[in-house]
Design an enzyme around this catalytic site. Structure first.
Site, PDB file in Angstrom:
ATOM      1  N   ASP A 232       0.817  -1.207  -0.340  1.00  0.00           N
ATOM      2  CA  ASP A 232       0.002  -0.096  -0.062  1.00  0.00           C
ATOM      3  C   ASP A 232       0.554   1.238  -0.139  1.00  0.00           C
ATOM      4  O   ASP A 232       0.344   2.657   1.000  1.00  0.00           O
ATOM      5  CB  ASP A 232      -0.950   0.078   0.772  1.00  0.00           C
ATOM      6  CG  ASP A 232      -1.737  -1.513   0.779  1.00  0.00           C
ATOM      7  OD1 ASP A 232      -1.900  -2.502   0.396  1.00  0.00           O
ATOM      8  OD2 ASP A 232      -2.600  -1.308   1.794  1.00  0.00           O
TER       9      ASP A 232
ATOM     10  N   HIS B 181     -10.657   0.428  -3.033  1.00  0.00           N
ATOM     11  CA  HIS B 181     -12.062   0.684  -3.275  1.00  0.00           C
ATOM     12  C   HIS B 181     -12.964   1.566  -4.114  1.00  0.00           C
ATOM     13  O   HIS B 181     -12.976   2.823  -4.847  1.00  0.00           O
ATOM     14  CB  HIS B 181     -12.150   1.377  -1.624  1.00  0.00           C
ATOM     15  CG  HIS B 181     -11.512   1.093  -0.884  1.00  0.00           C
ATOM     16  ND1 HIS B 181     -11.691   0.017  -0.433  1.00  0.00           N
ATOM     17  CD2 HIS B 181     -10.257   1.780  -0.145  1.00  0.00           C
ATOM     18  CE1 HIS B 181     -10.964  -0.146   0.850  1.00  0.00           C
ATOM     19  NE2 HIS B 181     -10.151   0.833   1.468  1.00  0.00           N
TER      20      HIS B 181
ATOM     21  N   LYS C 180      -7.059  -4.983  -3.424  1.00  0.00           N
ATOM     22  CA  LYS C 180      -8.079  -5.068  -2.310  1.00  0.00           C
ATOM     23  C   LYS C 180      -8.853  -4.334  -1.412  1.00  0.00           C
ATOM     24  O   LYS C 180      -8.202  -2.679  -1.898  1.00  0.00           O
ATOM     25  CB  LYS C 180      -6.694  -5.904  -0.956  1.00  0.00           C
ATOM     26  CG  LYS C 180      -6.169  -4.391  -0.473  1.00  0.00           C
ATOM     27  CD  LYS C 180      -5.279  -4.864   0.428  1.00  0.00           C
ATOM     28  CE  LYS C 180      -4.109  -3.896   0.974  1.00  0.00           C
ATOM     29  NZ  LYS C 180      -4.900  -3.154   1.774  1.00  0.00           N
TER      30      LYS C 180
ATOM     31  N   CYS D 281      -2.064  -2.050   7.572  1.00  0.00           N
ATOM     32  CA  CYS D 281      -1.451  -3.049   6.818  1.00  0.00           C
ATOM     33  C   CYS D 281      -0.232  -4.232   6.626  1.00  0.00           C
ATOM     34  O   CYS D 281      -0.676  -5.463   6.011  1.00  0.00           O
ATOM     35  CB  CYS D 281      -2.221  -2.454   5.039  1.00  0.00           C
ATOM     36  SG  CYS D 281      -4.070  -2.107   5.206  1.00  0.00           S
TER      37      CYS D 281
END
Length: 200
Positions: free
Chosen positions: A9, A53, A98, A148
């Site tokens: 990330d 997202h 994700k 994360c």
């Protein structure tokens, strides 16, 4: 031994100036690129994870608790969701997205897709991708140490990979949550090297 670097990330929204900017995130991006350029640790494979997202439900909130709910971030197709410019992606073989429709912290919840010779789509999770290439050791870097990165490292151990977190190439949100994450990872058998960047 086959080793893979998992870059977690390192995205614009998680670096300073982003929707959920973490102090030192841009430094992690640059330092990870330097690590790959120097080649001090030999990685057979390099992958990245990406919050992406679409409609993650209660994960987004106008009144976030910063534990389970957060301000909107890393929306699919936005600049904030892109990997940071300082991260050299030339060696990244696959990106595992994700959190499209629910909260997702671990890179092992993500998937990558490739087009088959027949024109179809092949969707692969991180654990399967690693096993298909004979990977047995995973090194984890990225953002954030206490969320994360922690979740990805813990899942790597659960999936049977020897797991190391290079803490000097991670950035954390707060000292208490980073310390708790380090304790949890250490207890699970994750090897921790160095010290994370944590805002004072």
């Amino acid at each position: 031994m086959t080793r893979c670097l998992v870059v977690v990330d390192v995205q614009n929204d998680f670096c300073p100036g982003g929707a959920l900017g973490v102090a030192g995130g841009d430094e992690v991006a640059a330092a990870t690129s330097q690590l790959l350029a120097r080649g001090g640790i030999s990685f057979d494979h390099v992958v990245a994870t990406q919050d992406f997202h679409v409609d993650p439900g209660d994960h987004f909130s106008d009144t976030p608790d910063f534990v389970d709910s957060w301000p909107p971030h890393c929306r699919a197709g936005s600049r904030g969701a892109l990997l940071h410019d300082a991260l050299d992606t030339s060696r990244v073989e696959a990106v595992f997205r994700k959190g499209q429709y629910a909260a997702a912290y671990s890179g092992f919840e993500g998937h990558t897709s490739t087009v088959t010779a027949e024109g179809g789509e092949l969707v692969t999770g991180l654990a399967d991708w690693l096993r298909e290439r004979g990977v047995d050791q995973v090194h984890v870097v990225g953002i954030a140490t206490d969320h994360c990165v922690r979740a990805t490292a813990l899942d790597a151990v659960r999936e049977g990979f020897r797991t190391t977190v290079l803490l000097g190439l991670t950035a954390g949100i707060s000292r208490p949550t980073v310390d708790a994450a380090l304790e949890q990872m250490r207890a699970a058998g994750v090897v921790l090297v160095g010290d994370p960047v944590v805002a004072d």
